[in-house]
Scaffold this active site. Structure first.
Site, short mmCIF file in Angstrom:
data_model
loop_
_atom_site.label_atom_id
_atom_site.label_comp_id
_atom_site.label_asym_id
_atom_site.label_seq_id
_atom_site.Cartn_x
_atom_site.Cartn_y
_atom_site.Cartn_z
NE ARG A 61 -2.94 0.42 3.37
CZ ARG A 61 -2.41 0.88 4.51
NH1 ARG A 61 -1.94 2.11 4.57
NH2 ARG A 61 -2.34 0.12 5.58
CE1 TYR A 113 -14.37 12.47 -17.31
CE2 TYR A 113 -13.93 12.60 -14.96
CZ TYR A 113 -14.35 11.89 -16.06
OH TYR A 113 -14.75 10.60 -15.91
CG ASP A 185 -6.86 16.60 -16.16
OD1 ASP A 185 -6.18 15.94 -16.97
OD2 ASP A 185 -7.93 16.19 -15.67
CE LYS A 210 -10.35 8.72 -19.45
NZ LYS A 210 -10.62 10.00 -18.82
C1 LIG Z 1 -11.21 10.52 -17.64
C2 LIG Z 1 -10.76 11.82 -17.12
C3 LIG Z 1 -10.61 12.01 -15.74
C4 LIG Z 1 -10.97 10.95 -14.73
O1 LIG Z 1 -10.08 9.87 -14.78
P1 LIG Z 1 -10.49 8.35 -14.42
O2 LIG Z 1 -9.26 7.59 -14.74
O3 LIG Z 1 -11.67 7.99 -15.25
O4 LIG Z 1 -10.82 8.33 -12.97
C5 LIG Z 1 -10.12 13.24 -15.32
N1 LIG Z 1 -9.80 14.22 -16.19
C6 LIG Z 1 -9.94 14.06 -17.52
C7 LIG Z 1 -9.58 15.16 -18.45
C8 LIG Z 1 -10.43 12.86 -18.02
O5 LIG Z 1 -10.58 12.70 -19.34
#
Ligand SMILES: *Cc1c(COP(=O)(O)O)cnc(C)c1O
Length: 392
Positions: A61, A113, A185, A210
């Site tokens: 962890r 998002y 982000d 992604k």
């Molecule tokens: C998908 C996404 C998230 C969230 O991520 P998860 O892996 O689905 O928890 C946050 N920011 C952006 C820009 C995203 O496309």
């Protein structure tokens, strides 16, 4: 022969180019056996040699060798000092927002998002953390939203799904001038095209699900920082929430990262062609793509990124056309998510932005005629023909 002494004996490979760093990671090969594919350390706990001694690993962890290799690799690629790998992008965001205290205020991109919107409003709002959603491509709007309690800027650029571009360097300087931190982000462009920490940002967040993972096979999140206090914060959150990425998923992401540069080049190339084609199609009314020279943020894009990525949003002429596209495409899939090898189309108003209030969505332009495409790395002619066929 190189003498591998321990797991801390890694170099940042500063003399290497991005693609070599992506392929070779931090340690790259495993220090004891020399395994070229870094192993999956599927162990919850680690044997101690004697009282007061440890191999550096105690309990997964807190720290796991496979996850550590991923965290260091991502820190190297983002040009940060410390990386953290979480069980999802949302878990990374949860860990981030606990940086704030009750009474603090944050400014976030207005079309952010939907899941990030939900965390900020529903979860942290309850603990007395205040927020404003602002078009962060407009510096005056950001300045007007600043309060004495503002402690964080949360920037998404390009933003999801409206592809707005915010100036990372200017916003980070503004955040620092008021004693706030600046967070980016970086999910859409990845460090291959954009490195926010080199532009002054304090934290980079990724949905590793992604492009970083890149194959639509894992859910993962990443955070990278330079500063030691922020690093201590993320370490404590990860250890306390227990939301670190599993060894298996860490390995899958390491594997995905080895081709990040190749994938991003192809996503970029394909998206450019698809966007140009979309612009000429009679049933497509508006195309949101950061690579267009007449995009409002084009100058900033040119300044802060080295590519446009693979994301395109578009508005079609009718809901009927939306239905046709989502039903009749053959290769292209109607599915949530983005950044994988396969071309996916999403319907933001009921999917990614389901939790964003309707009036906010309508105001922004996330209507029932609005779609988002994550352009994959298939042959671009097949992508275009598929979309064209479905709209007929
Ligand atoms: C998908 C996404 C998230 C969230 O991520 P998860 O892996 O689905 O928890 C946050 N920011 C952006 C820009 C995203 O496309």
């Amino acid at each position: 022969m190189k003498n591998f002494s321990n797991y801390n004996d890694y170099s940042k490979k500063e003399n290497l180019h991005f693609s070599s760093k992506a392929v070779h990671g931090a340690l790259g090969c495993e220090p004891i056996t020399g395994a070229v594919s870094f192993p999956i350390y599927q162990s919850s706990t680690f044997r101690h040699p004697e009282l007061g001694k440890s191999t550096g690993f105690d309990y997964s962890r807190l720290l796991n060798p496979t996850r550590q290799e991923l965290e260091r690799t991502v820190a190297i690629l983002e040009e940060g000092e410390h990386g953290f790998a979480f069980s999802s992008g949302q878990a990374a965001n949860m860990a981030l927002f606990t940086w704030l205290n009750p009474g603090d205020h944050m400014i976030l991109m207005d079309d952010i998002y939907g899941g990030t919107y939900r965390i900020a409003t529903t979860i942290f709002g309850k603990y007395g953390i205040e927020y404003d959603f602002v078009d962060m491509s407009d510096m005056d709007a950001v300045k007007a939203a600043i309060r004495p309690e503002t402690k964080m800027f949360f920037i998404e650029t390009p933003s999801n799904p409206l592809m707005k571009v915010a100036d990372i360097a200017e916003l980070s300087a503004l955040a620092h001038s008021i004693g706030a931190i600046s967070v980016v982000d970086n999910t859409f462009l990845t460090p291959y095209f954009q490195r926010p920490l080199t532009l002054g940002a304090d934290v980079v967040i990724h949905s590793g699900t992604k492009y970083m993972g890149g194959h639509n096979d894992i859910i993962a999140g990443l955070a990278v920082v330079k500063d030691d206090d922020l690093a201590a914060h993320f370490k404590l959150q990860l250890k306390s929430h227990g939301n670190g990425l599993s060894p298996m998923d860490s390995w899958l992401m390491l594997r995905g990262i080895k081709t990040l540069h190749l994938r991003m080049e192809k996503h970029n190339e394909n998206a450019m062609k698809v966007a140009e084609w979309m612009r000429k199609h009679p049933k497509i009314e508006k195309v949101y793509y950061v690579g267009f020279e007449d995009h409002k943020g084009y100058e900033i894009t040119k300044k802060q990124t080295s590519g446009f990525g693979g994301m395109i949003s578009f508005a079609v002429d009718s809901e009927e056309t939306v239905h046709k596209i989502l039903r009749d495409t053959q290769m292209i899939m109607f599915a949530e998510s983005l950044g994988g090898t396969e071309t996916l189309i999403t319907y933001p108003t009921t999917q990614t932005h389901e939790d964003t209030p309707l009036d906010v969505k309508e105001k922004l332009g996330i209507t029932k005629k609005f779609l988002r495409m994550s352009v994959g790395i298939e042959d671009v002619d097949d992508i275009i023909n598929d979309l064209a066929g479905a709209m007929d």
